[in-house]
Design a protein around this motif. Structure first.
Motif, PDB file in Angstrom:
ATOM      1  N   ASN A  55       0.817  -1.279   0.029  1.00  0.00           N
ATOM      2  CA  ASN A  55      -0.027  -0.012  -0.054  1.00  0.00           C
ATOM      3  C   ASN A  55       0.510   1.346   0.104  1.00  0.00           C
ATOM      4  O   ASN A  55       0.306   2.380  -0.156  1.00  0.00           O
ATOM      5  CB  ASN A  55      -0.987   0.024   1.080  1.00  0.00           C
ATOM      6  CG  ASN A  55      -0.416  -0.097   2.505  1.00  0.00           C
ATOM      7  OD1 ASN A  55       0.958   0.272   2.665  1.00  0.00           O
ATOM      8  ND2 ASN A  55      -1.186  -0.272   3.500  1.00  0.00           N
ATOM      9  N   GLY A  56       2.011   1.284   0.157  1.00  0.00           N
ATOM     10  CA  GLY A  56       3.074   2.313  -0.043  1.00  0.00           C
ATOM     11  C   GLY A  56       2.704   3.177   1.115  1.00  0.00           C
ATOM     12  O   GLY A  56       3.428   4.675   1.274  1.00  0.00           O
ATOM     13  N   ALA A  57       2.204   2.991   2.460  1.00  0.00           N
ATOM     14  CA  ALA A  57       1.939   3.647   3.524  1.00  0.00           C
ATOM     15  C   ALA A  57       3.259   4.203   4.116  1.00  0.00           C
ATOM     16  O   ALA A  57       3.380   5.374   4.325  1.00  0.00           O
ATOM     17  CB  ALA A  57       1.160   2.992   4.451  1.00  0.00           C
ATOM     18  N   ARG A  58       4.446   3.277   4.288  1.00  0.00           N
ATOM     19  CA  ARG A  58       5.612   3.903   4.794  1.00  0.00           C
ATOM     20  C   ARG A  58       6.396   5.108   4.067  1.00  0.00           C
ATOM     21  O   ARG A  58       6.649   6.016   4.740  1.00  0.00           O
ATOM     22  CB  ARG A  58       6.364   2.602   4.885  1.00  0.00           C
ATOM     23  CG  ARG A  58       7.858   2.728   5.378  1.00  0.00           C
ATOM     24  CD  ARG A  58       7.903   3.309   6.730  1.00  0.00           C
ATOM     25  NE  ARG A  58       7.363   2.369   7.571  1.00  0.00           N
ATOM     26  CZ  ARG A  58       7.154   2.794   8.975  1.00  0.00           C
ATOM     27  NH1 ARG A  58       7.148   3.630   9.491  1.00  0.00           N
ATOM     28  NH2 ARG A  58       6.518   1.753   9.644  1.00  0.00           N
ATOM     29  N   SER A  59       6.380   4.939   2.533  1.00  0.00           N
ATOM     30  CA  SER A  59       6.987   5.877   1.826  1.00  0.00           C
ATOM     31  C   SER A  59       5.996   7.207   2.051  1.00  0.00           C
ATOM     32  O   SER A  59       6.577   8.381   2.074  1.00  0.00           O
ATOM     33  CB  SER A  59       7.072   5.421   0.487  1.00  0.00           C
ATOM     34  OG  SER A  59       5.865   5.219  -0.183  1.00  0.00           O
ATOM     35  N   LYS A  60       4.726   7.199   1.829  1.00  0.00           N
ATOM     36  CA  LYS A  60       3.938   8.343   2.138  1.00  0.00           C
ATOM     37  C   LYS A  60       4.068   9.130   3.541  1.00  0.00           C
ATOM     38  O   LYS A  60       4.010  10.095   3.385  1.00  0.00           O
ATOM     39  CB  LYS A  60       2.331   7.850   2.121  1.00  0.00           C
ATOM     40  CG  LYS A  60       2.040   7.427   0.530  1.00  0.00           C
ATOM     41  CD  LYS A  60       0.606   6.945   0.597  1.00  0.00           C
ATOM     42  CE  LYS A  60       0.211   6.279  -0.811  1.00  0.00           C
ATOM     43  NZ  LYS A  60      -1.133   5.708  -0.646  1.00  0.00           N
ATOM     44  N   LEU A  61       4.251   8.378   4.516  1.00  0.00           N
ATOM     45  CA  LEU A  61       4.274   8.750   5.787  1.00  0.00           C
ATOM     46  C   LEU A  61       5.981   9.531   6.101  1.00  0.00           C
ATOM     47  O   LEU A  61       5.983  10.600   6.530  1.00  0.00           O
ATOM     48  CB  LEU A  61       4.329   7.717   6.760  1.00  0.00           C
ATOM     49  CG  LEU A  61       4.666   8.143   8.328  1.00  0.00           C
ATOM     50  CD1 LEU A  61       3.870   9.435   8.678  1.00  0.00           C
ATOM     51  CD2 LEU A  61       4.580   6.972   9.397  1.00  0.00           C
TER      52      LEU A  61
END
Length: 82
Positions: free
Chosen positions: A64-70
């Motif tokens: 989901n790419g949450a880490r890079s978005k954060l």
């Protein structure tokens, strides 16, 4: 308090709450699940939520790419003002 129910039950539970005169609202679209809310006689809010079909995919940290978005968001907040 939040309780998970099946998607097919959500509307009927809301209808039943309204039928009994319970303070309720919804359904609320949270993109990955839908919720309805009831207020019990003591004033506490009870949430019933139903996951959407793509919930598990959207919540999977491997895809989901949450880490890079954060990380991008955090970097934007820590830059010195101009």
């Amino acid at each position: 308090i939040a309780l998970e129910v099946g998607a097919e039950s959500l509307q009927s539970m809301l209808d039943k709450g309204r039928e009994y005169g319970i303070d309720c609202r919804g359904p609320i679209d949270h993109k990955i699940f839908d919720s309805i809310y009831f207020r019990d006689p003591n004033g506490y809010v009870i949430e019933l939520c139903a996951k959407r079909a793509d919930h598990d995919t959207l919540m999977d940290p491997a895809s989901n790419g949450a880490r890079s978005k954060l990380q991008r968001w955090t970097a934007s907040k820590t830059k010195a003002p101009v």
